[in-house]
Design a protein around this motif. Structure first.
Motif, PDB file in Angstrom:
ATOM      1  N   SER A  90      75.348 134.397  54.592  1.00  0.00           N
ATOM      2  CA  SER A  90      76.285 135.517  54.667  1.00  0.00           C
ATOM      3  C   SER A  90      77.305 135.374  53.548  1.00  0.00           C
ATOM      4  CB  SER A  90      77.020 135.521  56.004  1.00  0.00           C
ATOM      5  OG  SER A  90      76.137 135.765  57.057  1.00  0.00           O
ATOM      6  N   ILE A  91      77.767 136.503  53.045  1.00  0.00           N
ATOM      7  CA  ILE A  91      78.758 136.510  51.972  1.00  0.00           C
ATOM      8  C   ILE A  91      79.893 137.437  52.385  1.00  0.00           C
ATOM      9  CG2 ILE A  91      79.200 137.144  49.572  1.00  0.00           C
ATOM     10  CD1 ILE A  91      76.280 136.625  48.977  1.00  0.00           C
ATOM     11  N   THR A  92      81.111 136.995  52.158  1.00  0.00           N
ATOM     12  CA  THR A  92      82.277 137.840  52.387  1.00  0.00           C
ATOM     13  C   THR A  92      82.881 138.164  51.034  1.00  0.00           C
ATOM     14  OG1 THR A  92      82.720 136.763  54.498  1.00  0.00           O
ATOM     15  CG2 THR A  92      84.550 137.975  53.486  1.00  0.00           C
ATOM     16  N   ARG A 111      86.113 139.859  49.309  1.00  0.00           N
ATOM     17  CA  ARG A 111      87.475 140.316  49.584  1.00  0.00           C
ATOM     18  C   ARG A 111      87.977 141.200  48.440  1.00  0.00           C
ATOM     19  NH1 ARG A 111      86.851 135.414  51.619  1.00  0.00           N
ATOM     20  NH2 ARG A 111      87.764 134.806  53.590  1.00  0.00           N
ATOM     21  N   HIS A 170      84.498 150.852  47.579  1.00  0.00           N
ATOM     22  CA  HIS A 170      83.944 150.860  48.940  1.00  0.00           C
ATOM     23  C   HIS A 170      83.469 152.265  49.314  1.00  0.00           C
ATOM     24  CE1 HIS A 170      84.188 150.605  53.440  1.00  0.00           C
ATOM     25  NE2 HIS A 170      83.357 149.626  53.125  1.00  0.00           N
ATOM     26  N   GLU A 185      75.990 147.972  54.267  1.00  0.00           N
ATOM     27  CA  GLU A 185      75.577 146.576  54.123  1.00  0.00           C
ATOM     28  C   GLU A 185      74.178 146.471  53.517  1.00  0.00           C
ATOM     29  OE1 GLU A 185      74.762 142.783  57.030  1.00  0.00           O
ATOM     30  OE2 GLU A 185      76.322 144.204  57.596  1.00  0.00           O
TER      31      GLU A 185
END
Length: 84
Positions: free
Chosen positions: A3-5, A7, A14, A29
């Motif tokens: 998983s990658i977040t 910021r 977005h 996603e």
């Protein structure tokens, strides 16, 4: 699977990702996963085997040359690494 977040994505980026995802009929996603996969693994990338074969063709190596390289190759098993 990892998983990658990410910021601090600007609102306009977005928003553009959401629109792009909707145009492709998938979640934001899933759209981001597709973008990352295409960027990291492009279709036209050269694979190592293909690259080596091309180098051999360019150097005009024959099957006999390849056999000679195989005879000269050190076949001694590699020693395992020690982390002590």
């Amino acid at each position: 699977m990892a998983s990658i977040t990410i910021r601090n994505v600007p609102d306009e980026v977005h928003r553009a990702l959401r629109v792009r995802a909707a145009m492709h009929g998938r979640s934001t996603e899933a759209e981001i996963r597709d973008i990352l996969e295409k960027a990291a693994k492009p279709e036209g990338r050269v694979k190592l085997g293909s690259l080596l074969a091309a180098i051999g063709r360019e150097a005009r190596l024959t099957d006999e040359d390849a056999e000679r390289f195989e005879q000269l190759r050190d076949k001694t098993p590699a020693k395992p690494m020690k982390f002590e």
